[in-house]
Design a protein around this motif. Sequence first.
Motif, short mmCIF file in Angstrom:
data_model
loop_
_atom_site.label_atom_id
_atom_site.label_comp_id
_atom_site.label_asym_id
_atom_site.label_seq_id
_atom_site.Cartn_x
_atom_site.Cartn_y
_atom_site.Cartn_z
N THR A 229 -4.03 46.80 78.92
CA THR A 229 -2.94 46.37 78.28
C THR A 229 -1.81 46.67 78.19
O THR A 229 -0.58 45.97 78.36
CB THR A 229 -3.57 46.21 77.42
OG1 THR A 229 -4.67 45.75 76.98
CG2 THR A 229 -2.80 45.38 75.47
N ALA A 246 -1.09 39.29 77.10
CA ALA A 246 -1.25 41.00 76.79
C ALA A 246 -2.42 40.56 75.66
O ALA A 246 -3.66 41.32 75.78
CB ALA A 246 -0.23 41.83 76.13
N ALA A 250 -6.33 42.40 77.19
CA ALA A 250 -7.07 43.47 75.67
C ALA A 250 -8.98 42.85 75.46
O ALA A 250 -9.29 43.57 75.21
CB ALA A 250 -6.12 43.88 74.11
#
Length: 280
Positions: A229, A246, A250
Motif C-alpha cells: 500500500t 490504496a 490494503a
Amino acid sequence: MKPAAFHYERPHDVAEVLDLLAEHGDEAKILAGGQSLVPMMNFRLARPEVIIDIGVVPGLDHLVTHEEYVAIGTRVRHIELEQPATDGPLGSILADAARHVGHLPIRLRGTFGGSIAHADPAAEWCLLAQTLNADVVVASTRGERMIAAADLFQSAFVTSIADDELLTQVRLPCLDSDWKTGFSEFSRRAGDFAVVAVASAVRLVDGRIAEARIGAAGVGAIPVRLSQTEMMLVGHPLGPETIDAASEVAGGEVDPRGDIHGSADYRRDLVRALTRRALS
C-alpha cells in the motif's frame, strides 16, 4: 481471583531497578501502571516471583522533544497524550490514538512504555511504534541499547527485550508540516480492544505523496506495515481516487485469522474501510 504470592520491591532510581532485574531475571516483572499486568496476575495467567514497582523512579515520566525525535518516557500516562503533547502531525496522531486507549481509568493509570513492552497485537501504541519506525531504548547492568520497532515485536505479547532489561523510553521521529497523519480504529464498544486499527503518515511534496507509512493492528500476531500500500501511494496525489485504490490494496495485502470477534474477510473489509478513513 487474587494473585499468587510475590515479593514486592519499590526501587528509587534506575540503577536499583537494573540491579533487581539482573538478580531476579525472568522471575521478576516491572510494574508501571499495572493495567495489563495486574489483571493477568489476578487470573493467575502471570505468576511473577518478584514485582518491581517503578512508580517513584525519577526520569521515566518525561516527554522531551529533540531536533529529530520525541522521546516518550516509559511511565508517561496515556492521558498525557490525549491533548497534543508535541507540535505538528506527530502530536496530532498521538492524540488521535490516545483517545482510543481503553476507558478513562485505564488512561489515567496505564503507561505508554508499559503498553509497548506488553506487545498486545491490537494495542494503539504498538501500532504507532511500528508504523512510524520508532526506536525503543532499553537499559540493563550491561549497558544501554536501542531496538528498532521492526525488530522489537516478535509475536503476540513477546518482544526482543531481555529479562534483565528495562524499557526506559520510546523515540518517535518528528514529522514536519509536509506530513499528514491519520488514525482510525474499530472496536465493538468504546474502550474495548481494537478489532482492527489503521495508522497512516504520508509526506506531500508539490501535492504528491513522496513517502508513505501505513500500518495495521488486529490482523496478525504483531502490528504490520502495509508495504504494498505504501509503494502504491508514492507519486500520486492524495485524492479520493488514490485513497480508494490504496484501501483496496490494503485489504488485499493483509492475511488475518478469523476469531470470535470477526472472520478473516470481515477484518479485511475493516482494513479497507479504516485505511480510507485514516488517509482521509
